[in-house]
Enzyme design. Structure first.
Site, PDB file in Angstrom:
ATOM      1  N   LYS A 102      -2.078   0.324 -47.307  1.00  0.00           N
ATOM      2  CA  LYS A 102      -2.937   0.782 -46.218  1.00  0.00           C
ATOM      3  C   LYS A 102      -2.219   1.748 -45.298  1.00  0.00           C
ATOM      4  O   LYS A 102      -0.994   1.773 -45.231  1.00  0.00           O
ATOM      5  CB  LYS A 102      -3.490  -0.423 -45.448  1.00  0.00           C
ATOM      6  CG  LYS A 102      -4.581  -1.123 -46.271  1.00  0.00           C
ATOM      7  CD  LYS A 102      -5.340  -2.166 -45.531  1.00  0.00           C
ATOM      8  CE  LYS A 102      -6.462  -2.678 -46.443  1.00  0.00           C
ATOM      9  NZ  LYS A 102      -7.181  -3.813 -45.862  1.00  0.00           N
TER      10      LYS A 102
ATOM     11  N   ARG B 108      -5.010  -9.831 -51.457  1.00  0.00           N
ATOM     12  CA  ARG B 108      -5.715  -8.789 -52.198  1.00  0.00           C
ATOM     13  C   ARG B 108      -4.784  -7.581 -52.291  1.00  0.00           C
ATOM     14  O   ARG B 108      -4.370  -7.034 -51.277  1.00  0.00           O
ATOM     15  CB  ARG B 108      -7.008  -8.428 -51.468  1.00  0.00           C
ATOM     16  CG  ARG B 108      -7.844  -7.378 -52.176  1.00  0.00           C
ATOM     17  CD  ARG B 108      -9.109  -7.086 -51.382  1.00  0.00           C
ATOM     18  NE  ARG B 108      -9.913  -6.074 -52.039  1.00  0.00           N
ATOM     19  CZ  ARG B 108      -9.716  -4.761 -51.923  1.00  0.00           C
ATOM     20  NH1 ARG B 108      -8.740  -4.314 -51.168  1.00  0.00           N
ATOM     21  NH2 ARG B 108     -10.496  -3.910 -52.574  1.00  0.00           N
TER      22      ARG B 108
HETATM   23  C1  8Y7 Z   1      -9.880  -5.244 -47.900  1.00  0.00           C
HETATM   24  C2  8Y7 Z   1     -11.004  -5.577 -48.676  1.00  0.00           C
HETATM   25  C3  8Y7 Z   1     -10.652  -3.419 -48.740  1.00  0.00           C
HETATM   26  C4  8Y7 Z   1      -9.200  -6.300 -47.218  1.00  0.00           C
HETATM   27  C5  8Y7 Z   1     -10.811  -7.820 -48.214  1.00  0.00           C
HETATM   28  C6  8Y7 Z   1      -8.284  -1.081 -49.222  1.00  0.00           C
HETATM   29  C7  8Y7 Z   1     -12.626  -4.292 -50.068  1.00  0.00           C
HETATM   30  C8  8Y7 Z   1      -9.528  -0.880 -48.474  1.00  0.00           C
HETATM   31  N1  8Y7 Z   1      -9.673  -3.899 -47.956  1.00  0.00           N
HETATM   32  N2  8Y7 Z   1     -11.459  -6.835 -48.845  1.00  0.00           N
HETATM   33  N3  8Y7 Z   1     -11.472  -4.414 -49.203  1.00  0.00           N
HETATM   34  N4  8Y7 Z   1      -9.711  -7.566 -47.404  1.00  0.00           N
HETATM   35  N5  8Y7 Z   1     -11.223  -9.089 -48.332  1.00  0.00           N
HETATM   36  O1  8Y7 Z   1      -7.270  -0.520 -48.719  1.00  0.00           O
HETATM   37  O2  8Y7 Z   1      -8.239  -6.135 -46.475  1.00  0.00           O
HETATM   38  O3  8Y7 Z   1      -8.234  -1.693 -50.281  1.00  0.00           O
HETATM   39  S1  8Y7 Z   1     -10.916  -1.755 -49.158  1.00  0.00           S
END
Ligand code: 8Y7
Length: 259
Positions: free
Chosen positions: A204, A239
């Site tokens: 990120k 994740r």
């Molecule tokens: C997150 C996410 C994204 C996160 C959860 C990226 C879909 C942006 N970030 N879902 N999604 N937590 N639960 O950098 O931090 O992957 S998208």
């Protein structure tokens, strides 16, 4: 939880995995590397990204889910805010919903209640297109906690049991670097909600800021460091794009009795 973006515009894998074959291959590789869940998303939620239609999002995700649900040894999660896409994803074989909008879309609570699957409720301030333009909180941890408590209540009122819910403070979603670091320091407070805690830090832009402008692929070690701190403060599910590195870190934490 390994990330499988099936978008042409995803910031961190550059849309390299948009064809069915390479998406399937990548998912299998993440499972070999230690992923316990594969999270499949067809709409980019990076800051500034434009929304896609329901039909387009289903076309991107459902065929991949259909193939993977027959061949993978681990469950699939559908990453979407749209109730129609949740339903199509579960129909295609996914077993969980990951919603950065925390089931606030009209009809989303009802669909998850009907599908009777686990759901991850994430905090986001604003919407992806504009969320990074000067977000303001008086006490970010308190406000994110209150939001997640309210969403857990909304789930309960809609007939979704707490046992079906996971929560996520949503690093980078309508938050400055200071907000993200405050949430990381306070992460153990989120255990008070009594449901599993999910976090996503991998690649990120907050890491890019800390690391002097490192590009997404240069943020892996920084992301692992955040993950280690988060797990020590109670995070249960990570994740990530970087499954091997994350799985190794978790094994070492476990061996040390710190996970
Ligand atoms: C997150 C996410 C994204 C996160 C959860 C990226 C879909 C942006 N970030 N879902 N999604 N937590 N639960 O950098 O931090 O992957 S998208």
């Amino acid at each position: 939880m390994g990330i499988l973006n099936v978008t042409p515009d995803s910031f961190s894998d550059g849309g390299m995995f948009t064809s069915l074959d390479s998406a399937v291959q990548r998912a299998h590789r993440m499972v070999e590397e230690g992923a316990a869940i594969i999270d499949i998303g067809g709409e980019s939620t990076r800051p500034g990204a434009m929304p896609v239609s329901v039909d387009e999002e289903i076309q991107r995700t459902a065929p991949v889910i259909a193939v993977l649900s027959k061949t993978l040894s681990v469950p699939i999660s559908i990453d979407t805010q749209k109730p129609e896409v949740m339903r199509a994803g579960i129909d295609a074989g996914a077993g969980m919903v990951n919603d950065v909008f925390a089931l606030r879309a009209p009809g989303a609570l009802k669909v998850v209640r009907e599908l009777d699957v686990p759901v991850c409720l994430m905090h986001m301030r604003g919407e992806p297109r504009t969320m990074q333009s000067d977000p303001v909180y008086s006490d970010v941890t308190r406000e994110v906690l209150a939001f997640l408590r309210e969403r857990l209540d909304a789930c309960r009122d809609a007939g979704i049991a707490a046992e079906r819910c996971l929560i996520d403070p949503g690093f980078g979603f309508g938050k400055t670097l200071d907000h993200n670091m405050q949430l990381l320091r306070d992460l153990s407070k989120f255990r008070s909600l009594g449901v599993p805690l999910v976090i996503g830090t991998s690649r990120k832009s907050m890491l890019g800021k800390i690391l002097g402008g490192a590009p997404p692929e240069g943020r892996v070690f920084g992301g692992i460091t955040m993950t280690v701190l988060a797990v020590q403060r109670g995070a249960n599910l990570i994740r990530t794009h970087d499954v091997r590195a994350t799985a190794d870190a978790l094994k070492v934490l476990e061996a040390a009795g710190s996970a």
